[in-house]
Design a protein around this motif. Structure first.
Motif, PDB file in Angstrom:
ATOM      1  N   ALA A 117       0.065  -2.533  -9.382  1.00 20.88           N
ATOM      2  CA  ALA A 117       1.520  -2.676  -9.501  1.00 20.88           C
ATOM      3  C   ALA A 117       2.204  -3.350  -8.311  1.00 20.88           C
ATOM      4  O   ALA A 117       3.066  -4.216  -8.514  1.00 20.88           O
ATOM      5  N   PRO A 118       1.877  -3.016  -7.044  1.00 19.87           N
ATOM      6  CA  PRO A 118       2.574  -3.666  -5.936  1.00 19.87           C
ATOM      7  C   PRO A 118       2.391  -5.182  -5.883  1.00 19.87           C
ATOM      8  O   PRO A 118       3.234  -5.890  -5.316  1.00 19.87           O
ATOM      9  N   PHE A 119       1.316  -5.682  -6.481  1.00 18.07           N
ATOM     10  CA  PHE A 119       1.149  -7.135  -6.558  1.00 18.07           C
ATOM     11  C   PHE A 119       2.300  -7.761  -7.332  1.00 18.07           C
ATOM     12  O   PHE A 119       2.756  -8.864  -7.012  1.00 18.07           O
ATOM     13  N   VAL A 120       2.787  -7.026  -8.340  1.00 18.18           N
ATOM     14  CA  VAL A 120       3.902  -7.522  -9.156  1.00 18.18           C
ATOM     15  C   VAL A 120       5.176  -7.597  -8.320  1.00 18.18           C
ATOM     16  O   VAL A 120       5.957  -8.538  -8.442  1.00 18.18           O
ATOM     17  N   ALA A 121       5.382  -6.604  -7.456  1.00 13.89           N
ATOM     18  CA  ALA A 121       6.555  -6.633  -6.575  1.00 13.89           C
ATOM     19  C   ALA A 121       6.520  -7.842  -5.660  1.00 13.89           C
ATOM     20  O   ALA A 121       7.542  -8.488  -5.402  1.00 13.89           O
ATOM     21  N   TRP A 122       5.326  -8.172  -5.165  1.00 10.08           N
ATOM     22  CA  TRP A 122       5.154  -9.286  -4.232  1.00 10.08           C
ATOM     23  C   TRP A 122       4.967 -10.631  -4.926  1.00 10.08           C
ATOM     24  O   TRP A 122       4.969 -11.675  -4.256  1.00 10.08           O
ATOM     25  N   LEU A 123       4.787 -10.640  -6.247  1.00  9.23           N
ATOM     26  CA  LEU A 123       4.428 -11.859  -6.957  1.00  9.23           C
ATOM     27  C   LEU A 123       5.390 -13.024  -6.705  1.00  9.23           C
ATOM     28  O   LEU A 123       4.933 -14.150  -6.421  1.00  9.23           O
ATOM     29  N   PRO A 124       6.723 -12.825  -6.789  1.00  9.82           N
ATOM     30  CA  PRO A 124       7.616 -13.963  -6.521  1.00  9.82           C
ATOM     31  C   PRO A 124       7.434 -14.536  -5.118  1.00  9.82           C
ATOM     32  O   PRO A 124       7.553 -15.753  -4.928  1.00  9.82           O
ATOM     33  N   VAL A 125       7.153 -13.679  -4.149  1.00 12.79           N
ATOM     34  CA  VAL A 125       6.932 -14.133  -2.774  1.00 12.79           C
ATOM     35  C   VAL A 125       5.645 -14.941  -2.696  1.00 12.79           C
ATOM     36  O   VAL A 125       5.598 -16.019  -2.094  1.00 12.79           O
ATOM     37  N   ARG A 149       7.498  -3.730 -14.193  1.00  9.37           N
ATOM     38  CA  ARG A 149       8.793  -3.994 -13.562  1.00  9.37           C
ATOM     39  C   ARG A 149       9.890  -3.088 -14.104  1.00  9.37           C
ATOM     40  O   ARG A 149      10.861  -2.806 -13.406  1.00  9.37           O
ATOM     41  N   GLU A 150       9.725  -2.651 -15.343  1.00  4.87           N
ATOM     42  CA  GLU A 150      10.732  -1.798 -15.968  1.00  4.87           C
ATOM     43  C   GLU A 150      10.414  -0.317 -15.858  1.00  4.87           C
ATOM     44  O   GLU A 150      11.206   0.518 -16.295  1.00  4.87           O
ATOM     45  N   HIS A 151       9.271   0.019 -15.285  1.00 10.05           N
ATOM     46  CA  HIS A 151       8.877   1.427 -15.199  1.00 10.05           C
ATOM     47  C   HIS A 151       9.771   2.156 -14.195  1.00 10.05           C
ATOM     48  O   HIS A 151      10.060   1.629 -13.116  1.00 10.05           O
ATOM     49  N   PRO A 152      10.220   3.368 -14.519  1.00 10.81           N
ATOM     50  CA  PRO A 152      11.103   4.114 -13.601  1.00 10.81           C
ATOM     51  C   PRO A 152      10.515   4.301 -12.203  1.00 10.81           C
ATOM     52  O   PRO A 152      11.245   4.236 -11.209  1.00 10.81           O
ATOM     53  N   ALA A 153       9.203   4.526 -12.106  1.00  4.97           N
ATOM     54  CA  ALA A 153       8.588   4.700 -10.783  1.00  4.97           C
ATOM     55  C   ALA A 153       8.654   3.418  -9.977  1.00  4.97           C
ATOM     56  O   ALA A 153       8.867   3.447  -8.757  1.00  4.97           O
ATOM     57  N   PHE A 158       0.832  -1.195   0.000  1.00  7.97           N
ATOM     58  CA  PHE A 158       0.000   0.000   0.000  1.00  7.97           C
ATOM     59  C   PHE A 158       0.878   1.261   0.000  1.00  7.97           C
ATOM     60  O   PHE A 158       0.554   2.248  -0.663  1.00  7.97           O
ATOM     61  N   ALA A 159       1.979   1.212   0.717  1.00 11.54           N
ATOM     62  CA  ALA A 159       2.926   2.322   0.656  1.00 11.54           C
ATOM     63  C   ALA A 159       3.546   2.428  -0.730  1.00 11.54           C
ATOM     64  O   ALA A 159       3.820   3.533  -1.221  1.00 11.54           O
ATOM     65  N   MET A 160       3.760   1.281  -1.374  1.00 10.31           N
ATOM     66  CA  MET A 160       4.305   1.297  -2.743  1.00 10.31           C
ATOM     67  C   MET A 160       3.401   2.075  -3.679  1.00 10.31           C
ATOM     68  O   MET A 160       3.879   2.766  -4.586  1.00 10.31           O
ATOM     69  N   ARG A 161       2.083   1.956  -3.493  1.00 14.09           N
ATOM     70  CA  ARG A 161       1.155   2.711  -4.336  1.00 14.09           C
ATOM     71  C   ARG A 161       1.416   4.217  -4.223  1.00 14.09           C
ATOM     72  O   ARG A 161       1.432   4.933  -5.225  1.00 14.09           O
ATOM     73  N   ALA A 162       1.586   4.688  -3.004  1.00 17.65           N
ATOM     74  CA  ALA A 162       1.814   6.112  -2.796  1.00 17.65           C
ATOM     75  C   ALA A 162       3.124   6.557  -3.436  1.00 17.65           C
ATOM     76  O   ALA A 162       3.195   7.620  -4.071  1.00 17.65           O
ATOM     77  N   PRO A 208      10.898  -2.872  -3.566  1.00 20.07           N
ATOM     78  CA  PRO A 208      12.092  -3.218  -2.773  1.00 20.07           C
ATOM     79  C   PRO A 208      12.876  -4.353  -3.408  1.00 20.07           C
ATOM     80  O   PRO A 208      12.420  -4.994  -4.370  1.00 20.07           O
ATOM     81  N   ASP A 209      14.043  -4.619  -2.854  1.00 14.64           N
ATOM     82  CA  ASP A 209      14.876  -5.727  -3.294  1.00 14.64           C
ATOM     83  C   ASP A 209      14.114  -7.045  -3.133  1.00 14.64           C
ATOM     84  O   ASP A 209      13.508  -7.293  -2.083  1.00 14.64           O
ATOM     85  N   GLU A 210      14.151  -7.900  -4.162  1.00 13.46           N
ATOM     86  CA  GLU A 210      13.366  -9.140  -4.145  1.00 13.46           C
ATOM     87  C   GLU A 210      13.796 -10.083  -3.029  1.00 13.46           C
ATOM     88  O   GLU A 210      12.958 -10.703  -2.378  1.00 13.46           O
ATOM     89  N   GLU A 211      15.092 -10.210  -2.808  1.00 10.65           N
ATOM     90  CA  GLU A 211      15.569 -11.121  -1.756  1.00 10.65           C
ATOM     91  C   GLU A 211      15.160 -10.622  -0.372  1.00 10.65           C
ATOM     92  O   GLU A 211      14.766 -11.410   0.492  1.00 10.65           O
ATOM     93  N   LYS A 212      15.249  -9.325  -0.174  1.00 16.35           N
ATOM     94  CA  LYS A 212      14.840  -8.743   1.104  1.00 16.35           C
ATOM     95  C   LYS A 212      13.339  -8.940   1.314  1.00 16.35           C
ATOM     96  O   LYS A 212      12.893  -9.281   2.422  1.00 16.35           O
ATOM     97  N   LEU A 213      12.571  -8.768   0.254  1.00 15.89           N
ATOM     98  CA  LEU A 213      11.128  -8.948   0.354  1.00 15.89           C
ATOM     99  C   LEU A 213      10.773 -10.411   0.604  1.00 15.89           C
ATOM    100  O   LEU A 213       9.862 -10.716   1.386  1.00 15.89           O
TER     101      LEU A 213
END
Length: 226
Positions: A162-170, A196-200, A16-20, A206-211
């Motif tokens: 978009a944040p779902f994509v960040a969390w998708l591997p997890v 994933r390639e968008h500048p924003a 949710f913070a990623m959205r902001a 965050p880093d995938e391994e850290k997530l």
């Protein structure tokens, strides 16, 4: 124009913070990121969001705006001279709100339900989620996504998803979530690759391994609570 004071109360792993962050970055707004520990919650957070007492909270010239999608709407309206997050047509705008609501309720909520559930309940949630991805594909088709709902630039619904994509591997690793294939949902897969390639997103995600490590901690907490 006087300098604007823009701060964001955030937590690095929060979708949710990623959205902001995505909204601010997409608009090119300069802001100060204030990371919260959540335990204990800061006095600033408690004062800024006394109703829900959670992040994210946007502070704009001393005024507090809580809740991720409220923040995205606010950012779009507060900086109207920059690329907008909605089409101009009223019906298209309404449909963007519809699909954003679908993403919130039928993608995010069902995903977290599947991640926390066990046995038959988990299998049912995973099946429901798979079907919801196919329904979401129909939304991309309706908007003729290129590759985003908003066309070539990201908008409200794109920021919502978009944040779902960040969390998708997890989610795939820890919850067993399965996406439709690229043949079944080509627009969804194009969206995933493009966001994933968008500048924003490069800033917001965050880093995938850290997530992944944080995801394992969450999984342990969920397991202990059931």
């Amino acid at each position: 124009m006087a300098a604007e004071d823009v701060k964001l109360l955030s937590f690095w792993a929060s979708p949710f913070a990623m959205r902001a962050i995505l909204a601010l970055e997409a608009k090119g707004v300069k802001y100060e990121l204030i990371e919260e520990t959540l335990n204990p919650k800061s006095q600033l957070l408690l004062e800024s969001n006394p109703v829900y007492k959670k992040i994210p909270v946007l502070l704009h010239n001393g005024k507090a705006i809580p809740e991720s999608l409220v923040i995205v709407l606010y950012v779009d309206e507060a900086w109207p001279e920059r690329a907008g997050f909605f089409p101009k047509d009223p019906y298209a705008r309404a449909m963007i709100h519809f699909w954003s609501d679908f993403i919130d309720k039928k993608i995010f909520e069902v995903t977290f339900r599947a991640a926390k559930a066990k046995g038959e309940e988990k299998e049912a949630a995973l099946k429901e989620l798979y079907d919801n991805f196919l329904t979401l594909e129909s939304g991309f088709i309706k908007f003729d996504a290129k590759p985003f709902f908003n066309g070539s630039s990201i908008g409200y619904a794109d920021i919502c998803l978009a944040p779902f994509v960040a969390w998708l591997p997890v989610f795939v690793d820890l919850a067993g979530i399965r996406l439709p294939t690229a043949e079944e949902a080509p627009h969804l897969h194009k969206f995933i690759g493009a966001i994933r390639e968008h500048p924003a997103a490069k800033v917001a995600f965050p880093d995938e391994e850290k997530l992944a490590a944080f995801g394992r901690i969450l999984q342990q907490r969920w397991a202990a609570s059931t």
